[in-house]
Design a protein around this motif. Structure first.
Motif: not given
Lengths: 394, 594
Positions: A248, A251, A264, A269, B31-32, B36, B39-40, B42-43, B46-47, B215
């Motif tokens: 993550x 990516x 982050x 995490x 991936x990037x 991208x 994953x962005x 997901x991030x 996540x946060x 987290x």
């Protein structure tokens, strides 16, 4: 004073410029990312340095490693061939590795950690990093010695393999530290490969490797789980928390990254953000530009390392340079593959970039040895060129 | 094996390494660049955590600008429920207990009580700054421990405005379902009085912000993104006056009673006090089970808002309406003299007593009202039709809600022929019921605020708007319907009521400089002593204020309720400077300040 300094630094003059540059850039990138990623580390909480604690330690290790590198670069590498030094280094480091089986360490939460550290004069060291260095020296010496009779090395080679890599692998498997077992196996094969061991032996080894991995998969639950986790990830599932978070991060960083210090994932995490998974934080912050940069720098490093190996004046130098370079290459490739979800999770740091005391020292020591070999080869080459041309004015 | 062989192997090694790096590069690119966006997302997931930020509730002021209800900000330190199960000397909970110097077992007991209902347990309520700093400093070592700041409603005068302002309570599941977008679990809403009536105005709009978290859910600096801004609640000005309310409460003292005063010109409630009251500050969150049980088992029902929820027979206060009905129907004149009162009157074979055993003698209509002669009104009653009297009562505001604000207001009861048919059976009741209704007993039931409205309508000839508790934001007011009574009858009634205070049963309410008109009443109470009623308005010439008072189980209206009206009116007309009427101080109402 200044002259002394010039002399010390003089090792860089005329030595392999690209090797120095690639290493320097990797260290440079590492410091920035470790600073950010380590600032959130819980160890930092109990230190008066606070969030600067990890980067301070990191810089200290780079300093120490740099000094060690300079010292080793000035010493003729052939000294390490001396049986006394060579074998006692091997014995001593193996003893330290064995000590980890007896002493343990506990993490901040009071859980028993995998025994990878021993304490020497109050410093925690990871003896496996030193042992690998000693092993490469030992193997290089033994293989170089038997070079002449490469076709009928039979027994001496078996003894070398048993006393060197096999013993270490057994000790590491007991820790357990299967990642390093694999790395040691890889370095061994690489050394045998570049020192022109007979194809027959290599064939056996090549066949042995998949068998060993298969056996490990069937018998050892940890290996079983890690490999299964990897395949689960390949099939669209989870790679496990750590790798998922790492992916993550990479990516989300995208092509340009979030900016240095903006990661982050480091906020708890991603476990081990500043050590084994530093590449993920780097990719998140610096984007594809940064992560490709690391690969390019590693490639330059490996290329120059192999060039040094090829032009080394003697077979020990050739084997030593190839072993050191190959070891660091295996480290780097394994780490990158693990962080990007191409390889099971093994505790292998990214050379020159990851935070890690002993590993940093060992990596920089390897550079020192490579520089020493390079210096000899260059004087040898100069000598050889003059000799073939029938001499000339200096 | 020669050098060339080695060169081949080196070349092979280089190839292998290049291939390995190439695989890494391709994977990295995928991936990037290609994935991208995935994953962005997901991030972000996540946060970012959504945080709902409660809006500060609007304050409540009295008509003179005194703050009656404000917000007090307090912080609780909460721990996650799982802290209770994680033992060990270095556990989060133990560390907190040690740092704060709490009693270990008491704390754990307190937490366990909450554990059944909540995920975040309050370890320290209303925490001190020092403790908050401790938690915020060492936050990283205290996973899941939070400092939760919230506002608590503070009623500056405690029980004084308990029923009229109401109180806040945690939102119930019913309210949550129907209005889930406005409220969220744990919100406090108005449960009574103005707090409930003005809930949509006072509450404001909760904001929503996205915060970057780590987290373990802890916020990690940086600016939050506001998805929805917090809109603070609007302040509300009520029509009540602090000083008049204090006067009223002091005059009532500790008797179970209530009184409500209206501005005749505007219909605004100037004071409304129901006794016994409760402390709205302890309602809602901090109320213990014992305190709650005490409140609901109190025989005097402190939670009960007598002003709008209690119904009583209006007793003699109703004679004003009987008179108006009789005059309007042409059954009687203002000077008509009926049979002399000898202490009672016989109708349909039954003897009905007048309250005065010796009798009033022969009285005209005015005299009958001034002296509240039952005998006269028995005779007037039987001249009326049931529905005629009921219509007059309804015209004055009885039998229906008079406020638009209080949902819990009750209607009372005005019995008409349909009502008797329904409840007694068609043909099974006689006009004899009028004997009781005419003097305000029987099936008639009214609330004190209805009687205040009756007084106000008499005073203003029906021009007084329906009562309201809210001044600003200005409520939508119902236009008063004109009264179906001729003006001369109303002015006759006002004069009769003036004489009632000047020389009749309501003398206790007299003022020195202002003429007061009123009517006393004594409601028969089958459960105990009679209730004392009084309603009045003043000045008679240009009425400004009207008042209804009932003192439960106290006896005669003149002797018990009249003095309360006197105290209030004296304060209102500033006669109290000369008199020595006790004035209450804020928050505490001196007991027995009669």
């Amino acid at each position: 004073m200044y002259r002394t300094f010039r002399e010390v630094i003089g090792v860089f003059e005329g030595s392999d410029r690209w090797l120095i540059i690639s290493t320097g850039f990797l260290l440079f990138l590492g410091v920035f990312v470790v600073y950010g990623a380590g600032s959130y580390n819980r160890q930092a909480l109990h230190s008066p340095l606070g969030e600067h604690f990890i980067v301070f330690k990191h810089l200290m290790m780079i300093g120490l490693g740099g000094a060690l590198m300079l010292v080793l670069a000035h010493i003729d590498y052939r000294l390490w061939r001396h049986p006394w030094i060579n074998r006692s280094a091997l014995g001593l480091t193996y003893m330290l590795v064995a000590m980890t089986l007896v002493t343990g360490r506990h993490d901040a939460d009071g859980n028993a950690e995998i025994n990878r550290w021993v304490s020497i004069f109050g410093f925690s060291v990871q003896p496996v990093e030193m042992a690998k260095l000693a092993l490469v020296m030992y193997m290089a010496d033994r293989l170089a010695s038997s070079r002449a009779g490469a076709r009928n090395v039979g027994r001496p080679l078996l003894i070398t393999l048993a006393a060197g890599p096999l013993l270490l692998m057994v000790l590491l498997a007991l820790q357990p530290n299967y990642g390093n077992v694999m790395v040691v196996a890889g370095v061994t094969v690489l050394l045998l490969f570049v020192t022109a061991t007979a194809d027959r032996w290599l064939r056996w080894l090549m066949m042995g490797a998949p068998v060993a991995v298969g056996l490990g998969y069937l018998v050892i639950p940890k290996i079983h789980n890690r490999i299964n986790q990897l395949f689960a990830g390949f099939h669209g599932g989870s790679f496990g928390h750590q790798v998922d978070q790492s992916l993550i991060g990479l990516g989300a960083g995208g092509a340009r990254g979030l900016g240095v210090g903006q990661s982050h994932n480091k906020f708890a995490f991603l476990p081990e953000a500043h050590t084994d998974f530093i590449y993920s934080v780097l990719g998140e912050e610096m984007g594809l530009v940064g992560s490709l940069g690391v690969i390019v720098l590693l490639m330059i490093f490996v290329w120059r390392g192999l060039v040094i190996a090829q032009r080394a004046p003697d077979s020990f130098g050739r084997a030593l340079a190839a072993g050191l370079t190959g070891g660091l290459a295996i480290y780097g490739i394994t780490n990158l593959a693990m962080v990007t979800g191409l390889f099971p999770v093994v505790g292998v740091p990214l050379p020159f970039v990851s935070f890690g005391g002993t590993a940093m020292l060992a990596s920089l020591a390897s550079i020192g040895l490579l520089l020493s070999i390079d210096r000899s080869s260059q004087s040898y080459l100069v000598y050889k060129r003059r000799w073939t041309r029938g001499g000339g004015a200096a | 094996m020669g050098d060339s062989d080695i060169t081949v192997r080196h070349a092979l090694l280089r190839t292998i390494i290049i291939v390995a790096f190439a695989i890494l590069v391709v994977n990295l690119f995928q991936m990037t660049v290609i994935r991208h966006a995935y994953y962005q997302g997901q991030a972000l997931e996540n946060r970012q955590d959504r945080f709902r930020v409660r809006a500060p509730r609007g304050r409540i002021y009295d008509r003179d600008g005194n703050v009656l209800a404000a917000n007090l900000y307090t912080s609780d330190i909460t721990v996650p429920r799982k802290c209770l199960t994680a033992a060990g000397p270095d556990s989060t909970l133990n560390r907190l207990i040690e740092w704060f110097g709490l009693d270990r077992w008491e704390t754990i007991d307190k937490l366990q009580q909450q554990a059944a209902r909540k995920n975040q347990l309050v370890l320290v309520a209303d925490a001190s700054q020092a403790r908050i700093f401790t938690v915020e400093e060492r936050g990283r070592d205290l996973p899941g421990v939070k400092v939760v700041t919230h506002s608590r409603r503070q009623y500056l005068f405690g029980p004084l405005f308990a029923h009229s302002l109401g109180y806040l309570g945690e939102i119930g599941p019913a309210d949550l379902d129907s209005t889930s977008d406005i409220y969220s679990q744990g919100d406090y809403i108005g449960k009574m009085g103005v707090e409930a009536a003005m809930e949509p105005v006072l509450r404001g709009t909760a904001g929503i912000k996205l915060e970057e978290v780590n987290a373990s859910g802890r916020v990690v600096g940086r600016q939050p993104v506001w998805v929805q801004d917090v809109v603070p609640g609007t302040d509300v000005h009520v029509t009540m006056s602090l000083k008049l309310q204090q006067t009223l409460a002091a005059a009532i003292g500790d008797r179970p009673a209530c009184a409500v005063a209206l501005d005749v010109r505007t219909g605004e409630v100037l004071a409304a006090y129901s006794n016994p009251a409760f402390d709205p500050n302890i309602m809602g969150g901090s109320l213990t089970t014992k305190q709650w049980n005490d409140l609901i088992s109190d025989p005097n029902k402190p939670l009960f808002n007598r002003i709008t929820q209690a119904t009583y027979p209006p007793a003699s206060l109703f004679k004003t309406i009987t008179s108006l009905a009789g005059l309007s129907g042409g059954h009687i004149g203002t000077a008509t003299v009926l049979e002399s009162c000898g202490g009672g009157w016989t109708f349909g074979g039954r003897y009905f007593r007048c309250w005065k055993k010796g009798g009033h003698g022969a009285l005209d209509h005015t005299g009958a009202l001034v002296n509240s002669c039952d005998t006269y009104y028995y005779q007037l009653g039987v001249r009326l039709q049931v529905d005629e009297l009921a219509a007059a009562a309804r015209a004055m505001g009885l039998g229906s809600r008079v406020t638009t604000e209080f949902d819990d207001e009750v209607k009372g009861n005005v019995p008409d022929s349909a009502w008797y048919d329904r409840h007694m059976g068609k043909g099974k009741w006689s006009r004899g019921v009028l004997m009781n209704t005419a003097i305000g007993q029987g099936e008639l039931l009214v609330t004190p605020i209805q009687m205040a409205v009756v007084a106000g309508r008499i005073a203003s000839s029906g021009a007084m708007p329906d009562p309201t508790f809210v001044k600003d934001p200005a409520p939508v007011r119902r236009q008063p319907k004109p009264l179906p009574f001729r003006a001369e009858y109303l002015s006759w009634l006002r004069e009769a009521m003036r004489r009632t205070v000047a020389e009749g049963t309501g003398r206790t309410a007299r003022l020195k400089t202002v003429s007061v008109a009123g009517k006393t009443g004594t409601a028969q109470n089958p459960h105990g002593n009679d209730h004392a009623w009084f309603m009045c308005f003043a000045p008679v010439e240009a009425p400004e204020v009207c008042l209804a008072i009932i003192v439960e189980n106290a006896g005669h209206g003149g002797t018990e309720a009249g003095p309360i009206a006197h105290a209030f009116l004296a304060k209102y007309f500033h006669e109290d400077e000369a008199d020595s009427v006790a004035v209450a101080v804020p928050v505490e109402i001196p007991e027995g300040a009669d």
